[in-house]
Enzyme design. Structure first.
Site, short mmCIF file in Angstrom:
data_model
loop_
_atom_site.label_atom_id
_atom_site.label_comp_id
_atom_site.label_asym_id
_atom_site.label_seq_id
_atom_site.Cartn_x
_atom_site.Cartn_y
_atom_site.Cartn_z
N PRO A 2 13.40 -22.06 -28.51
CA PRO A 2 12.80 -21.30 -29.61
C PRO A 2 12.58 -19.85 -29.21
CG PRO A 2 11.48 -23.25 -29.06
CD PRO A 2 12.54 -23.12 -28.02
N GLU A 3 12.90 -18.93 -30.10
CA GLU A 3 12.70 -17.51 -29.86
C GLU A 3 11.50 -17.05 -30.69
OE1 GLU A 3 16.40 -15.27 -30.09
OE2 GLU A 3 17.56 -17.05 -29.64
#
Ligand SMILES: [Zn+2]
Length: 274
Positions: A2-3
């Site tokens: 996840p960014e």
């Protein structure tokens, strides 16, 4: 992994259920996700603590507990969910950290492959942690000049520099590819060869794309789920990531995919990006 937009979405989803709540019983299924903290210290730091705020730093979720901060670094398969009901056997199986709240709900860090990490930091630890990370791209102190300064010092490929958390917080492979396409910049170009005009374009595209991705609750390619357990939608708006070999949406040229810039896939249009 996840960014920024995915972790921001998770944090916004779980925040209303957590702020002001007191943590009761805590259970950790495996010690291998702990970094710099023992199970005993984690338990004593969480039990009885009240959640003051919940926010994001880079790609991590932060629970401010007053004296300490719990940092959750979700790996590929990590997610944070607040449950209003008992967990199903499948949910319980992958629940690595479970923390009961004083209103009967339960905060769960779930991680199938346990690549994520949990840290518990005091004030000094937090300062060291946050000072090692670059500016938040959506914060006012991230300016085209500040981006230009980071890029101007580096001989490395521009894509590597904007994904380096010491230079810029929260941008990973998906959004680096998208921002460079939108700005018309070849991801392999040495960072210090970019012009001030490139800095302005890249700065504005990084912000625009991250904000659009947050508005779409992030990108679900495989495992990522929001704080309410749903998929994001930004995968429908990706212009280059995951599209190697397909036609460029702008000019129709076949998009190039390469692993030569870093270990990750870089996808770009050799005609639109120079
Ligand atoms: Zn093109």
């Amino acid at each position: 992994m996840p960014e920024l937009p995915e972790v921001e979405t998770i944090v916004r989803d779980i925040r209303p259920a957590l702020v002001g709540r007191r943590i009761g019983r805590v259970a950790l299924s495996h010690d291998d996700i702990l970094r710099g903290v023992t199970r005993r210290r984690l338990y004593s730091g969480l039990r009885g603590a009240t959640v003051q705020s919940v926010f994001r730093r880079a790609k991590h979720a932060v629970l401010d507990l007053g004296a300490r901060r719990l940092i959750v670094q979700p790996g590929m398969t990590g997610s944070l969910v607040v449950y209003h009901r008992p967990l199903t056997p499948d949910e319980a199986r992958y629940a690595v950290l479970r923390a009961e709240l004083d209103d009967g709900r339960e905060l769960v860090y779930r991680d199938i492959r346990r690549i994520g990490k949990l840290l518990l930091l005091d004030a000094a630890g937090w300062r060291r942690y946050t000072e090692a990370i670059g500016p938040e791209p959506l914060a006012p102190d991230f300016t085209p000049d500040r981006l230009g300064t980071s890029l101007g010092r580096s001989r490395q490929a521009v894509k590597k520099v904007i994904m380096d958390q010491r230079h810029l917080a929260g941008v990973g492979n998906i959004y680096a590819n998208e921002a460079l396409f939108a700005a018309g910049i070849d991801p392999s170009k040495p960072a210090r060869r970019l012009t001030p005009d490139d800095h302005r374009r890249l700065h504005s595209e990084i912000r625009r794309i991250l904000e659009a991705a947050i508005a779409s609750n992030g990108t679900t390619v495989r495992d990522y789920r929001t704080g309410t357990g749903e998929s994001g939608h930004f995968q429908l708006e990706l212009l280059v990531y995951g599209r190697e070999g397909e036609p460029c949406r702008r000019c129709g040229t076949r998009l190039t995919g390469t692993h030569l810039i870093d270990a990750r896939i870089s996808v770009f249009c050799h005609r639109c990006q120079s």
